[in-house]
Design an enzyme around this catalytic site. Structure first.
Site, PDB file in Angstrom:
ATOM      1  NE  ARG A 148      46.680  45.078  22.549  1.00  0.00           N
ATOM      2  CZ  ARG A 148      47.300  44.669  23.645  1.00  0.00           C
ATOM      3  NH1 ARG A 148      48.613  44.652  23.702  1.00  0.00           N
ATOM      4  NH2 ARG A 148      46.617  44.302  24.696  1.00  0.00           N
ATOM      5  CE  LYS A 200      44.919  37.795  44.149  1.00  0.00           C
ATOM      6  NZ  LYS A 200      45.981  38.795  44.119  1.00  0.00           N
ATOM      7  N   GLY A 237      42.330  46.289  31.507  1.00  0.00           N
ATOM      8  CA  GLY A 237      42.412  47.178  32.679  1.00  0.00           C
ATOM      9  C   GLY A 237      41.556  48.417  32.500  1.00  0.00           C
TER      10      GLY A 237
HETATM   11  P1  AMP Z   1      41.119  37.865  36.250  1.00  0.00           P
HETATM   12  O1  AMP Z   1      42.403  38.307  35.604  1.00  0.00           O
HETATM   13  O2  AMP Z   1      40.879  38.403  37.607  1.00  0.00           O
HETATM   14  O3  AMP Z   1      39.926  37.998  35.329  1.00  0.00           O
HETATM   15  O4  AMP Z   1      41.311  36.319  36.521  1.00  0.00           O
HETATM   16  C1  AMP Z   1      41.545  35.407  35.511  1.00  0.00           C
HETATM   17  C2  AMP Z   1      42.233  34.230  36.114  1.00  0.00           C
HETATM   18  O5  AMP Z   1      41.424  33.677  37.154  1.00  0.00           O
HETATM   19  C3  AMP Z   1      42.454  33.134  35.108  1.00  0.00           C
HETATM   20  O6  AMP Z   1      43.831  32.957  34.931  1.00  0.00           O
HETATM   21  C4  AMP Z   1      41.816  31.918  35.765  1.00  0.00           C
HETATM   22  O7  AMP Z   1      42.634  30.771  35.634  1.00  0.00           O
HETATM   23  C5  AMP Z   1      41.712  32.313  37.215  1.00  0.00           C
HETATM   24  N1  AMP Z   1      40.659  31.573  37.900  1.00  0.00           N
HETATM   25  C6  AMP Z   1      39.355  31.534  37.577  1.00  0.00           C
HETATM   26  N2  AMP Z   1      38.695  30.701  38.393  1.00  0.00           N
HETATM   27  C7  AMP Z   1      39.579  30.199  39.265  1.00  0.00           C
HETATM   28  C8  AMP Z   1      39.499  29.281  40.348  1.00  0.00           C
HETATM   29  N3  AMP Z   1      38.339  28.719  40.688  1.00  0.00           N
HETATM   30  N4  AMP Z   1      40.630  28.992  41.022  1.00  0.00           N
HETATM   31  C9  AMP Z   1      41.783  29.577  40.667  1.00  0.00           C
HETATM   32  N5  AMP Z   1      41.937  30.447  39.657  1.00  0.00           N
HETATM   33  C10 AMP Z   1      40.838  30.763  38.965  1.00  0.00           C
END
Ligand code: AMP
Length: 397
Positions: free
Chosen positions: A40, A201, A377
């Site tokens: 950074r 999610k 973010g």
């Molecule tokens: P995000 O911060 O929303 O982009 O989510 C990233 C996180 O989602 C990572 O830590 C992944 O390990 C988790 N992730 C992705 N696919 C899955 C899954 N099928 N089951 C559980 N966690 C997941």
């Protein structure tokens, strides 16, 4: 919201002027207190060097960690000042405080073509409250404000937004690039425009999906959130991660995609684990056929091919979120396949921070992508079409 018309450092005369530059120096440290990844800081150098070369008197500021509004030297920016001293080839002094006597004296004494720093802006609780008096005090240190901290541009804090009420305000090169590439893709994408969304999610990505449904030709949904779509369609998802209260939302997204003629692609097969563990036993089954006691932790090989062929020939690709639990080798294959397809597509490729950026870097694809956003973010909010206070506050050309 594209911000393509915001003034940059090149649109303002900085010679001989005191310039307050908001950087993102929120770097990680190892257990011995050394900066473990200076990326950074290095990314901020282009703007800092431009200002120095143009005889500005540079005053640098940033947050670091979460000192919770109190002076706590564990979160001092001194190691960053030492790093900059090495990188710039002259001593970058740092004040003992943020807006106190030490900062005022140092800001008043900085010479043309030199830079100093003030302490962590989050040593004051007024920073995150975007307090007007605190913003004014920061502004009084300088004659021009430059924001180059894209990672905090989605926050309306004193040093990222409030200060712009009192000074001419422009962006640095980092924010300029984010605006040009992401804003450009959202307003005039080279088509076909393909969005790839993954991660844990649906609820975190719903705003992005909705905004991109109005702009994209194809939306690919993988990762943990795809199981909510599968379950909403009546599929069996075993123990996979799922937001049961978002079924209507998922159905609404599928209906909107159909209505708009957007090609919405969901996984057709999935790689399972019998536990949420890197050592889990694995098997591959078709989507919607997951037995009890198993959970989907990555997309399967047929889906890898499907997604890769959708990316091939794209004009623009925006990718945010892994296709599975990519931190674990056993469930990284889908994310690697997507990263490879994006890197080889020849499309304008935009990677939105976080895990997808980490995957690209780990795989050595970073150089092949058009742009890896410096803010997870902030890039999500940009793609959602939300206002980013740290950019909205800057002067128009
Ligand atoms: P995000 O911060 O929303 O982009 O989510 C990233 C996180 O989602 C990572 O830590 C992944 O390990 C988790 N992730 C992705 N696919 C899955 C899954 N099928 N089951 C559980 N966690 C997941």
């Amino acid at each position: 919201m594209n911000y393509l018309n915001k003034k940059t450092v090149e649109d303002i005369d900085v010679a001989g002027k005191r310039v307050l530059v908001r950087c993102d120096f929120n770097v990680p440290f190892d257990s011995e207190g050394n900066i473990s990844d200076p990326k950074r800081i290095n990314e901020a150098l282009k703007t800092i060097k431009y200002l120095l070369d143009n005889n500005a008197k540079v005053i640098l500021c940033s947050h670091l960690g979460r000192p919770k509004g109190e002076f706590n030297m564990k979160y001092s920016l001194k190691p960053v000042a030492d790093y900059l001293t090495n990188a710039l080839g002259f001593e970058v002094k740092i004040a003992d405080d943020v807006i106190g006597e030490s900062a005022k004296a140092l800001a008043a004494s900085v010479e043309e073509g030199k830079a100093v720093m003030i302490e962590n802006v989050r040593f004051h609780k007024e920073e995150e409250k975007n307090d007007a008096e605190f913003s004014k005090a920061l502004a009084s240190l300088a004659e021009i404000y430059v924001n180059d901290a894209f990672g905090t541009a989605h926050r309306a804090h004193a040093s990222t937004a409030g200060v712009a009420d009192y000074l001419p305000a422009v962006c640095g090169y980092l924010i300029q690039k984010e605006i040009a590439v992401m804003g450009g893709a959202l307003t005039e994408p080279k088509r076909p425009f393909v969005a790839i969304l993954g991660g844990a999610k649906v609820s975190d990505k719903i705003g992005v999906i909705n905004n991109l449904l109005d702009k994209c030709d194809t939306i690919i949904i993988g990762g943990g959130m795809s199981y909510t779509f599968s379950a909403a369609n009546g599929g069996k998802i075993g123990d996979s991660i799922c937001e049961a209260d978002k079924f209507d939302l998922a159905k609404g997204i599928m209906a909107k995609a159909e209505e708009k003629g957007v090609n919405l692609l969901l996984p057709i097969d999935t790689r399972l684990g019998d536990a949420f563990s890197p050592e889990a036993n694995t098997q591959i089954v078709d989507a919607g056929q997951i037995p009890d006691g198993w959970q989907g932790l990555d997309i399967g090989p047929k889906t890898e091919e499907l997604f890769a062929s959708a990316v091939k020939g794209a004009g623009t690709v925006v990718w945010n979120g892994p296709m599975g639990v990519s931190e674990w080798d056993a469930f990284a294959s889908g994310t690697i396949a997507v990263a490879t397809a994006v890197a080889e597509s020849g499309a304008i490729s935009i990677i939105g921070g976080g895990d997808s950026a980490a995957a690209c870097e780990k795989l050595g694809f970073a150089e092949k992508m058009t742009h890896i956003s410096t803010g997870g973010g902030a890039s999500l909010e940009f793609l959602e079409g939300l206002e980013l206070p740290g950019i909205a506050c800057l002067n128009e050309k």
